[in-house]
Design an enzyme around this catalytic site. Structure first.
Site, PDB file in Angstrom:
ATOM      1  CE  LYS A 116      -3.872  -2.011   2.631  1.00  0.00           C
ATOM      2  NZ  LYS A 116      -4.825  -2.291   1.560  1.00  0.00           N
ATOM      3  CD  GLU A 200      -5.264   5.768   3.509  1.00  0.00           C
ATOM      4  OE1 GLU A 200      -6.442   5.426   3.737  1.00  0.00           O
ATOM      5  OE2 GLU A 200      -4.573   5.280   2.606  1.00  0.00           O
ATOM      6  CG  HIS A 235     -14.434  -3.341   4.760  1.00  0.00           C
ATOM      7  ND1 HIS A 235     -14.747  -2.018   4.608  1.00  0.00           N
ATOM      8  CD2 HIS A 235     -13.872  -3.457   5.976  1.00  0.00           C
ATOM      9  CE1 HIS A 235     -14.384  -1.360   5.694  1.00  0.00           C
ATOM     10  NE2 HIS A 235     -13.855  -2.203   6.547  1.00  0.00           N
ATOM     11  NE  ARG A 297      -8.842  -9.120  -7.978  1.00  0.00           N
ATOM     12  CZ  ARG A 297      -9.945  -8.472  -7.609  1.00  0.00           C
ATOM     13  NH1 ARG A 297     -10.933  -8.314  -8.454  1.00  0.00           N
ATOM     14  NH2 ARG A 297     -10.061  -7.959  -6.398  1.00  0.00           N
TER      15      ARG A 297
HETATM   16  P1  ADP Z   1      -7.902  -3.886   2.018  1.00  0.00           P
HETATM   17  O1  ADP Z   1      -6.699  -3.928   1.112  1.00  0.00           O
HETATM   18  O2  ADP Z   1      -7.659  -4.592   3.332  1.00  0.00           O
HETATM   19  O3  ADP Z   1      -9.179  -4.258   1.357  1.00  0.00           O
HETATM   20  P2  ADP Z   1      -8.403  -1.050   1.626  1.00  0.00           P
HETATM   21  O4  ADP Z   1      -7.326  -0.065   1.791  1.00  0.00           O
HETATM   22  O5  ADP Z   1      -8.824  -1.415   0.248  1.00  0.00           O
HETATM   23  O6  ADP Z   1      -8.022  -2.353   2.474  1.00  0.00           O
HETATM   24  O7  ADP Z   1      -9.681  -0.568   2.412  1.00  0.00           O
HETATM   25  C1  ADP Z   1     -10.794  -1.412   2.651  1.00  0.00           C
HETATM   26  C2  ADP Z   1     -12.050  -0.590   2.917  1.00  0.00           C
HETATM   27  O8  ADP Z   1     -11.859   0.240   4.066  1.00  0.00           O
HETATM   28  C3  ADP Z   1     -12.432   0.364   1.797  1.00  0.00           C
HETATM   29  O9  ADP Z   1     -13.265  -0.243   0.836  1.00  0.00           O
HETATM   30  C4  ADP Z   1     -13.155   1.467   2.539  1.00  0.00           C
HETATM   31  O10 ADP Z   1     -14.524   1.100   2.722  1.00  0.00           O
HETATM   32  C5  ADP Z   1     -12.478   1.510   3.881  1.00  0.00           C
HETATM   33  N1  ADP Z   1     -11.427   2.551   3.904  1.00  0.00           N
HETATM   34  C6  ADP Z   1     -10.157   2.450   3.434  1.00  0.00           C
HETATM   35  N2  ADP Z   1      -9.470   3.591   3.604  1.00  0.00           N
HETATM   36  C7  ADP Z   1     -10.311   4.445   4.225  1.00  0.00           C
HETATM   37  C8  ADP Z   1     -10.194   5.794   4.694  1.00  0.00           C
HETATM   38  N3  ADP Z   1      -9.064   6.501   4.567  1.00  0.00           N
HETATM   39  N4  ADP Z   1     -11.282   6.345   5.277  1.00  0.00           N
HETATM   40  C9  ADP Z   1     -12.436   5.669   5.424  1.00  0.00           C
HETATM   41  N5  ADP Z   1     -12.600   4.402   5.030  1.00  0.00           N
HETATM   42  C10 ADP Z   1     -11.568   3.788   4.426  1.00  0.00           C
END
Ligand code: ADP
Length: 616
Positions: A116, A200, A235, A297
């Site tokens: 990430k 973040e 999620h 993908r």
């Molecule tokens: P993973 O790789 O574990 O799926 P992500 O970074 O894609 O993690 O985030 C998963 C979910 O968490 C996102 O779909 C969103 O709903 C929530 N999320 C991620 N980052 C944020 C953020 N900065 N603020 C609020 N919700 C977030």
């Protein structure tokens, strides 16, 4: 050109890929585990190769077995679908090293988007907006806490190697930061072998907006507009649509251009998705949409993009993988109408969305103009406990968003699955939610209103009467009493509960033993009322059966104990989740067949509850 394609996947996506490959004159080779020997993708493919036992770790996730199957079947290309090995750069490289075509991006593109923090840094360099936060190497807790304060609470701590929602902590207040950091690092070290984190800004009213991109080996990259996947449960996406509601042309242009830059930054080839998080508190605004991650993908929800653009994304994947340039330029792509997809799952919303396993004795999909069903099962097939319990993707297309909603609603209401439980009625309710109708869904909607949405609907009088007709003899109906009106009121059992149904028709010559009531996506079993009081298994039977194979991890009661309806009896661990089994009514635990640690098969008798005298 590809001549023979091995599909390293199962279920609906394997079937979806086979359909397009066949239309292109490509020979198709399925792989399957022992549990999938009779699966639809095996039946559809020109050839099928067995690759091992049911658990994915021993079959669909074993790269060498897939490569051996490719060699044995004479495949010249491998399509990974989604999930399983689709984002595994090592496997992609192994396919290429074996002299085969990998239908996906180059391994270095997959790797670049793997961590990430590295991905976010790369995106910043490419001029793609990223969520405000800290990406530094310095992992000193004091430094991280200072950065969090600088960003402003609430913040999210994310493991840089995290995925699948794991290794993430929401911190609302500075005083909770140190503990949350320590626990996030522990989880990250244990799950991913890497305890580095990034911090973040936590976005309030988050909306999930993603852009479909496509690249070829000649340096061309186009986007195929956005999708909105904000309706999520834990999620996991539930309903996806394209385009995104409330996206104006200028915002779309900005987001899609950022997505193209993101893909170009990693020399992307093939189908990919750039996921963004948007602060939707004041509608969609270009300066409040930030890069989250790239999925290297094809996505589950790709059909909504296909519906609005008219592009077959799998065909593009196969052409691009074979070295052809993209079939069209950006200017040739336009949005036609609105599309919406619902994920139909074998799960029971009324029981905490517990997966529902078993034979699909009834499997019927509703239809609507322009509708599409992508499925990997057929009537009579089994929903197995080993894989994702998705039954189908139900996809509607209309001229407007309202029309797409109406058509999806029609398709879901017409869906009937039995005896496996589904989330169809939950989806019908979600579509009717005022916030969904308004197009302002944020990712927390189901978290807030999920309990109401999960409540099973009540069947309409018309649906009840229709099913009851099949249970009533044409004349001389014992046990029926005539009302003053020329209607008959009769007693039945609906999923074991007594109901009275008013009948105006005449019944059937030879009444059935039971009938199915189908309404609003839900299915109930209707049986005749028996005067001796002895009803079928559903009627107050206190047998507690294992809903799926698994391990008993806790037993909360003992034999002879009095329990009340809803009281926790046992906890079962199955499909990587904990499931609580509760008492169906007040009574006594008369049998307890298992203790903690026991492995149990599906339908195994775990305990029996008997109602106390007079309580039944
Ligand atoms: P993973 O790789 O574990 O799926 P992500 O970074 O894609 O993690 O985030 C998963 C979910 O968490 C996102 O779909 C969103 O709903 C929530 N999320 C991620 N980052 C944020 C953020 N900065 N603020 C609020 N919700 C977030």
């Amino acid at each position: 050109m590809i001549r023979a394609l091995l599909i390293a996947n199962r279920g609906e996506i394997a079937c979806r890929i086979i359909r397009t490959a066949r239309a292109m004159g490509i020979r198709t080779i399925a792989v399957h585990s022992d549990a999938d020997a009779q699966a639809l993708h095996v039946r559809m493919a020109d050839q099928a190769v067995a690759i091992g036992p049911a658990p994915a770790r021993e079959s669909y996730l074993v790269g060498e077995k897939i490569l051996a199957a490719a060699r044995a079947s004479g495949a010249d290309a491998v399509h990974p679908g989604y999930g399983f090995l689709s984002e595994n750069a090592e496997f992609a490289q192994a396919v290429i090293d074996a002299g085969l075509i990998w239908v996906g991006p180059k391994p270095h593109s997959i790797t670049a988007m793997g961590l990430k923090d590295a991905a976010k840094r790369l995106m910043q360099q490419a001029g793609v907006p990223t969520t405000p936060g800290y990406l530094g190497e310095d992992q000193d807790p004091a430094r991280l806490a200072a950065e969090a304060a600088q960003i402003g609470y609430p913040v999210l701590i994310k493991a840089v190697a995290g995925g699948g929602g794991k290794g993430m902590r929401l911190v609302e207040r500075a005083e909770d930061f140190a503990d949350a950091l320590a626990s996030c690092q522990r989880e990250a070290a244990a799950s991913f072998g890497n305890d580095h984190v990034l911090i973040e800004k936590y976005i309030l009213s988050p909306r999930h907006i993603e852009v479909q991109v496509f690249g070829d080996a000649h340096g061309n990259v186009v986007h195929l507009f956005e999708r909105d996947c904000s309706l999520q449960r834990r999620h996991q996406k539930v309903i996806e649509e394209a385009p995104a509601p409330g996206m104006d042309a200028a915002t779309r242009a900005a987001v899609c251009a950022a997505a193209v830059r993101a893909a170009q930054a990693v020399q992307y080839e093939g189908a990919g998705t750039i996921e963004f998080i948007a602060d939707g508190s004041e509608g969609l605004r270009a300066d409040r949409i930030w890069f989250m991650e790239m999925n290297t993908r094809l996505q589950v929800e790709h059909p909504v993009t296909e519906a609005i653009t008219g592009v077959d994304l799998v065909e593009w994947q196969l052409r691009v993988a074979a070295g052809e340039p993209l079939p069209c330029r950006q200017d040739d792509l336009t949005i036609n109408g609105w599309a919406m997809e619902a994920r139909l799952y074998a799960e029971d919303p009324a029981r905490g969305f517990l997966p529902s396993i078993g034979r699909l004795e009834v499997l019927r999909f509703g239809s609507a103009h322009g509708g599409r069903i992508d499925t990997g099962v057929y009537e009579g097939a089994e929903v197995s406990p080993f894989y994702d319990p998705m039954i189908a993707k139900v996809i509607a297309h209309g001229a407007s968003r309202d029309q797409a909603v109406e058509r999806l609603d029609e398709m879901l209401r017409g869906t009937a699955v039995w005896p496996v439980r589904t989330n169809a009625a939950f989806l019908v309710k979600a579509l009717a939610h005022p916030q969904f109708r308004a197009g302002t869904v944020d990712t927390g909607l189901i978290g807030r209103d999920g309990d109401t949405l999960a409540q099973p609907p009540v069947p309409s009088d018309a649906a009840l009467e229709c099913a009851a007709q099949a249970l009533v003899p044409r004349s001389d109906a014992p046990g029926f009493r005539l009302n003053a009106a020329p209607r008959l009121r009769a007693r039945f059992l609906l999923d074991g509960e007594p109901v009275e149904i008013a009948l105006s028709g005449h019944g059937t010559a030879q009444p059935a033993a039971s009938a199915l009531v189908m309404d609003q996506g839900q299915v109930w079993r209707l049986e005749p009322w028996r005067r001796d009081g002895v009803h079928g298994a559903a009627a107050g039977d206190g047998a507690i059966l294992a809903p799926m194979p698994g391990k008993v991890i806790a037993v909360a009661v003992s034999e002879g104990e009095a329990v009340t309806r809803g009281q926790k009896l046992l906890t079962l661990e199955a499909m990587k989740m904990e499931h609580t089994l509760t008492a169906p009514f007040d009574g006594i635990v008369t049998e307890l067949k298992v203790s903690a640690g026991a492995q149990v098969q599906v339908e195994a008798l775990l305990a029996r509850i008997e109602a106390e005298e007079g309580a039944a």
